[in-house]
Design a protein around this motif. Structure first.
Motif, mmCIF file in Angstrom:
data_model
loop_
_atom_site.group_PDB
_atom_site.id
_atom_site.type_symbol
_atom_site.label_atom_id
_atom_site.label_comp_id
_atom_site.label_asym_id
_atom_site.label_seq_id
_atom_site.Cartn_x
_atom_site.Cartn_y
_atom_site.Cartn_z
ATOM 1 N N SER A 38 0.857 -1.278 0.092
ATOM 2 C CA SER A 38 0.106 0.119 0.038
ATOM 3 C C SER A 38 0.897 1.105 -0.008
ATOM 4 O O SER A 38 1.909 1.224 0.864
ATOM 5 N N ALA A 52 -2.924 0.421 -3.943
ATOM 6 C CA ALA A 52 -2.529 -0.683 -3.427
ATOM 7 C C ALA A 52 -2.272 -1.881 -4.340
ATOM 8 O O ALA A 52 -3.067 -1.849 -5.562
ATOM 9 N N ASP A 59 -6.249 -1.682 1.124
ATOM 10 C CA ASP A 59 -6.515 -0.147 0.629
ATOM 11 C C ASP A 59 -5.917 1.086 1.433
ATOM 12 O O ASP A 59 -5.229 0.639 2.432
ATOM 13 N N THR A 232 -0.947 3.890 8.333
ATOM 14 C CA THR A 232 -1.268 3.753 6.650
ATOM 15 C C THR A 232 -0.447 4.622 5.987
ATOM 16 O O THR A 232 0.246 5.754 6.621
#
Length: 470
Positions: A38, A52, A59, A232
């Motif tokens: 990702s 991704a 995601d 993330t």
């Protein structure tokens, strides 16, 4: 498969780049046999692209363990203590944490991995086995390898010490400090010591077979500040953009003033691995130049723990940021495969501010150091850049007293730039005692040593060649 999350807000990128990012990510995923990759790219302080790839799909909302990218976040919280006057960077850590290993090492030496501590704590491989409490760590018989300041040696253990320093200073856990003082104010809603919501599974990929092994997710105890965080790529882009002042706002300065972030990302310790120098360390981040040459300087950090690898790099000049997270112990290689797609470094992006500083505009233009022309130009980040084809280029930033002081590169780093003489607008500048004028050696300004009263005179024509004897 993970559940779909809404795409993050984006800013435009040149036509064709999103497809090239997608293709590059899929290609890297195949080449390195990573179950899931990702990634995100930031421009002007906003997410410009996120994507991704892989059979173990992820995601933009899927959290990965980011390993040692935890360290610059820990460093920011420590620098907040320094910026607030609660400790000094040159304080011996033992002054604030008496039971710390290497108590004579300074806070700055711990941040730059020059405290002399070993890379890992005693005992079994803590990243896979897990680690214990601070008391167990202190009682494990940690022995420094070098005297503080003697050389750079990357140390996870040093960041355990810094995490404990945060806990003692704030009276709560290090991750609670980071949540309240770094992650929440910067809008990093998917970042934490544990994963909230969808989380990637970490794998070891067999080097010779189409097979994987699920890696354990160990609890890191006192070693957590060195590498236990989940995040993330989009959250990491937000952090990296803030770190270099791209798209920065008032909330960013509340976390840590831009001047302190510039101190954080300035190189302090060279990495000497018996090879040409390409990496140095600032206060919690690495500063890198391409090994093969080139002008792009990036700041950031990498991370790896069993099952996961991650990388965050920010171009300090343009504010371009890339972040990649993967679910493979073996990793995905250098993150530059995305950064390079952005092309050559571009003009610097805007930072906190908006309209140009009128004082800076009044100083802009051509100035002469003796007969040599220089250009003094306001930058979009609010600073002034003095440049010439002959070198000695320097970027000047506002000082605490409202003046200008050299902040980056060149001969006049740390030196003052100020108007010289009287009158508005200024007809002369004093730059580290050197006299700059709007025309070469303007006699109407206080030129040190004075100017020949006869002024500039024409060069005599070359005498005609003489032939033979008279």
């Amino acid at each position: 498969m993970t559940a779909a999350h809404p795409a993050p807000p984006t800013v435009p990128v040149p036509d064709g780049l999103p497809a090239r990012f997608d293709d590059a990510l899929r290609a890297r995923c195949r080449e390195r046999r990573v179950p899931a990759l990702s990634a995100a790219v930031g421009r002007a302080g906003e997410v410009a692209w996120a994507g991704a790839a892989g059979w173990a799909s992820a995601d933009a909302g899927t959290a990965f363990r980011i390993g040692s990218i935890t360290k610059p976040m820990t460093a920011v919280a420590v620098l907040r203590l320094a910026a607030g006057g609660r400790l000094g960077l040159n304080d011996p850590v033992g002054r604030h944490l008496p039971d710390a290993p290497a108590p004579d090492a300074t806070v700055a030496q711990l941040l730059t991995h020059t405290a002399g501590l070993p890379a890992e704590p005693p005992g079994p491989w803590w990243e896979r086995h897990g680690a214990g409490t601070w008391e167990e760590l202190v009682g494990s018989g940690v022995e420094p390898l070098w005297e503080p300041g003697e050389r750079h040696h990357y140390s996870n253990l040093g960041y355990a010490v810094l995490g404990r320093l945060l806990e003692e200073a704030h009276g709560r856990s290090w991750d609670a400090v980071l949540h309240d003082e770094v992650w929440a104010p910067l809008g990093m809603t998917r970042t934490g010591r544990t994963a909230s919501g969808d989380a990637a599974v970490g794998y070891a990929v067999h080097p010779f077979d189409a097979a994987v092994l699920i890696e354990p997710v160990a609890a890191y105890g006192a070693m957590g500040p060195a590498g236990e965080v989940w995040s993330t790529p989009t959250d990491l882009v937000r952090f990296g953009s803030w770190l270099v002042g791209a798209g920065d706002g008032a909330a960013g300065d509340d976390v840590l003033p831009l001047a302190w972030r510039r101190r954080m990302t300035a190189p302090r310790a060279v990495v000497d691995d018996d090879a040409p120098f390409t990496t140095a360390w600032g206060l919690g981040v690495s500063v890198q130049h391409p090994a093969g040459g080139g002008d792009r300087r990036t700041v950031g950090h990498g991370g790896s723990v069993p099952g996961f690898t991650a990388a965050l790099r920010a171009d300090a000049a343009t504010g371009d940021v890339v972040a990649v997270c993967g679910s493979s112990t073996a990793g995905f290689g250098d993150v530059s495969f995305l950064l390079d797609l952005l092309g050559e470094p571009r003009p610097v992006v805007t930072a906190a501010g908006g309209a140009a500083d009128p004082d800076a505009l009044a100083l802009a233009g051509t100035w002469y150091w003796g007969p040599t022309p220089y250009t003094l130009a306001p930058r979009a980040d609010g600073r002034l850049e003095l440049s010439s084809p002959g070198g000695r280029d320097t970027v000047f930033a506002r000082s605490s007293d409202g003046g200008w002081v050299g902040a980056e590169g060149g001969y006049w780093r740390g030196e003052r730039l100020r108007p010289a003489g009287s009158g508005t607008p200024a007809r002369a500048l004093d730059v580290g005692t050197f006299h700059f004028t709007r025309t070469p050696y303007d006699p109407a300004t206080p030129v040190p040593g004075g100017v020949d009263p006869a002024g500039w005179r024409p060069v005599p024509r070359e005498a005609p060649a003489r032939g033979g004897a008279d």
